[in-house]
Design an enzyme around this catalytic site. Structure first.
Site, PDB file in Angstrom:
ATOM      1  CG  ASP A  61      -2.109  -0.960   1.028  1.00 43.07           C
ATOM      2  OD1 ASP A  61      -2.236  -1.544  -0.069  1.00 43.07           O
ATOM      3  OD2 ASP A  61      -2.886  -1.134   1.983  1.00 43.07           O
ATOM      4  N   GLY A  62       2.046   1.196   0.610  1.00 42.89           N
ATOM      5  CA  GLY A  62       2.953   2.339   0.581  1.00 42.89           C
ATOM      6  C   GLY A  62       3.411   2.653  -0.838  1.00 42.89           C
ATOM      7  NE  ARG A 122       7.610   4.639  -4.134  1.00 41.04           N
ATOM      8  CZ  ARG A 122       7.991   3.957  -5.218  1.00 41.04           C
ATOM      9  NH1 ARG A 122       8.287   4.598  -6.334  1.00 41.04           N
ATOM     10  NH2 ARG A 122       8.091   2.647  -5.186  1.00 41.04           N
ATOM     11  CG  ASN A 173      -4.920   5.893   2.551  1.00 41.55           C
ATOM     12  OD1 ASN A 173      -5.846   5.544   1.830  1.00 41.55           O
ATOM     13  ND2 ASN A 173      -4.045   5.047   3.046  1.00 41.55           N
ATOM     14  CE  LYS A 203      -4.086  23.467  25.936  1.00 43.91           C
ATOM     15  NZ  LYS A 203      -3.487  23.755  27.260  1.00 43.91           N
ATOM     16  CG  ASP A 224       0.005  13.054  21.240  1.00 43.98           C
ATOM     17  OD1 ASP A 224       0.283  13.960  22.038  1.00 43.98           O
ATOM     18  OD2 ASP A 224       0.244  11.857  21.469  1.00 43.98           O
ATOM     19  CB  ALA A 250      -3.085  10.897  22.334  1.00 44.20           C
ATOM     20  CD  GLN A 279       6.475   9.438   2.411  1.00 47.53           C
ATOM     21  OE1 GLN A 279       7.567  10.007   2.368  1.00 47.53           O
ATOM     22  NE2 GLN A 279       6.344   8.191   2.806  1.00 47.53           N
TER      23      GLN A 279
END
Length: 299
Positions: free
Chosen positions: A81-82, A86, A155, A183, A185, A220, A255
């Protein structure tokens, strides 16, 4: 596309069409299979290219320029899938169908097994495969009102704190109306295709690939009341960092593309162009969920 035609969700390739190959980098099996696929297609009279950012496949032409990529009728991906994502980045929003073969571990986008490569390619050339449209996200970054960058994602788009130790405080807007300030991550904005990727790992919902929605999932969050939100994909979403000293990483389909600051506004909309995935006619999305993610498995 140059000579390929999309008719009733089917791909019809005429003689002398241009096909580009994208293979899994630094993988001997993928390189070897790419050479076999190139030879097979050349014998059938097609013009075969090696897509940018990879070593030239022997016997193929190099598609290094945007003008050359504009002439492509089909992309064949040999990898995971990567590798598929690309290939999507290389298209830069062009509506060129992609036929993916899985040589990785998961294979949600590259749904066809590499062992079936020549059989599936033959079905594709005979017009026996279908084209499945997938929503694309367009991300624009404005700094003090002026656009400084634009990206296309199949995605997801992610805003995250990166190496910073503190959480980032982010304001979310829908059609200029404040949704909330959270707030966390970071935040994931996923298309239906991306809902089974980072979004799922962060606790977000699975979206059917034909859904006309985006999902915003906090990573998070420092609040028990912050939950994933689903928005119609015809609405504009925007994000701003609150706090002059804050910076965040801006990530597109896995990326890192740039960093954003409190001077930036991130605007996300649905692309005017769909991405086209080549599938077998009997493709079953729910079978894919059960096979790849063990969806509903009680053992």
């Amino acid at each position: 596309m140059a000579k390929g035609l999309v008719s009733k969700n089917k791909l019809v390739l005429k003689d002398n069409c241009n096909i580009a190959l994208v293979y899994r980098l630094e993988t001997a099996a993928a390189v070897s299979l790419s050479k076999k696929v190139a030879d097979h297609l050349k014998e059938r009279g097609f013009q075969i290219f090696t897509a940018p950012e990879q070593k030239l496949i022997p016997g193929t032409k190099s598609a290094k320029t945007k003008k050359q990529m504009d002439t492509m009728d089909l992309i064949i991906v040999l990898g995971g899938d990567g590798t598929y994502l690309r290939a999507v980045r290389l298209l830069e929003g062009r509506s060129v169908p992609i036929l993916g073969f899985n040589m990785g571990s998961l294979g949600f986008l590259t749904a066809h097994n590499a062992d079936t490569v020549f059989d599936i390619i033959e079905k594709t050339l005979l017009g026996k495969m279908i084209l499945s449209p997938r929503t694309m996200i367009v991300a624009k970054i404005l700094r003090k009102g002026r656009q400084r960058a634009e990206f296309h994602a199949l995605n997801d788009v992610v805003i995250e704190r990166g190496g910073m130790s503190q959480l980032i405080n982010t304001a979310i807007y829908s059609e200029k109306f404040l949704v909330s300030e959270v707030k966390a991550d970071g935040f994931i904005v996923a298309s239906p295709s991306g809902s089974t990727a980072y979004n799922l790992a962060a606790g977000g919902p699975i979206l059917h690939p034909e859904s006309k929605v985006f999902v915003v999932t906090p990573v998070a969050p420092h609040s028990l009341t912050s939950r994933p939100l689903i928005f119609p994909d015809d609405r504009e979403l925007s994000f701003r960092l609150e706090g002059k000293t804050q910076t965040a990483h801006f990530i597109v389909d896995g990326q890192k593309m740039t960093e954003i600051t409190a001077d930036d506004e991130v605007i996300l909309t649905r692309s005017h162009y769909d991405h086209w995935i080549v599938r077998e006619q009997n493709h079953n999305y729910f079978h894919l969920l059960r096979e790849k993610l063990k969806f509903g498995d009680r053992s």
